[in-house]
Design an enzyme around this catalytic site. Sequence first.
Site, short mmCIF file in Angstrom:
data_model
loop_
_atom_site.label_atom_id
_atom_site.label_comp_id
_atom_site.label_asym_id
_atom_site.label_seq_id
_atom_site.Cartn_x
_atom_site.Cartn_y
_atom_site.Cartn_z
N GLY A 1 0.79 -1.23 0.00
CA GLY A 1 0.00 0.00 0.00
C GLY A 1 0.82 1.27 0.00
O GLY A 1 0.26 2.36 -0.14
N LYS B 1 -26.70 26.19 14.77
CA LYS B 1 -26.52 24.74 14.72
C LYS B 1 -25.72 24.24 15.89
O LYS B 1 -24.71 24.85 16.28
CB LYS B 1 -25.82 24.36 13.41
#
Length: 322
Positions: free
Chosen positions: A42, A198
């Site tokens: 990877g 929010k």
Amino acid sequence: MATVEKRMVLVSGSINQKLAQDISKQLNHPLADVALEQFANGEIYARYNESVRGADVFIIQSVVGRVNDALMEVLIMADAAKRASARTVTAVLAHYGYARQDKKSAAREPITAKLVANLYSVAGVDRIITIDLHQGQIQGFFDEPVNHLTALQLFADYFNAKGFDKDNLVVVSPDVGRAKAAKKLSDLMECSIAIMHKGRPQHNVAEITSVIGDVEGKICIINDDMIDTAGSITAGVKALKNLGVGDIYVCATHGIFSGPAVERLQNSDIKEVVVTDAVPAPDTDIFDKLVTLSVAPLFARAIKNVFEEESVSTLFDPNFAL
């Protein structure tokens, strides 16, 4: 002594190659050949297949999707360019990964946006060109120049072309932190502004507690820098609908659309979701409310002006006058 002519090298990471190709077409300048591969374990490998000695290298990447791979690609390509004697390296980040972690909101948290800024600097990046950062303060995490572009003019032009009655139109900020950008958009569109309050009881969960401003019966345009899981947006849409608004449009520079986002938006009371190609967009066949605007001309102009050592002020501030 002969004058050495400046040379531009454009390269693309693997995440948003279409945007890189569109920028290349806008500049009438080809993308350079760079090998990007992964080892079996990877790890990422990069190599320039042509000389970059003495060149100004521009690495185009959106740090989304495979976020860590996307980030490492930029760092490794920057390191490779510096070790190959590039004159300068500019990271053209259509999306700045880890931008949401720009401060400590609780004890023992990281400030990952600053950590990432350090990584770019250590890798040899001399300049950042990016668009609509989650918070503008991230520019201060760099000692190198940051050219911070905005898509607000694109959105203003798109919505102005619809011919809305400006007296019946309001730009809505999804939270207090986005209020300044929403005010700029409302100025560009010559309409009013409203602000939602929010709260976040936990990550990717939003609660709208109140809306400041006159929205009843009006067409609303909610503007944000990104849509991730669409929890904040859909919560805001419900709050606005409870107040009796008219049609609701949503615009955001970065349509990330993680997890349930597309389903949430498709099933909501939103008329259109307008994003840019700063992040690769999902297939419109499965998301018919989606409209995608291109930021390639904007990035191309920024790259051209940086390369030619001209001003980029008008590109990151629509109200700036030379």
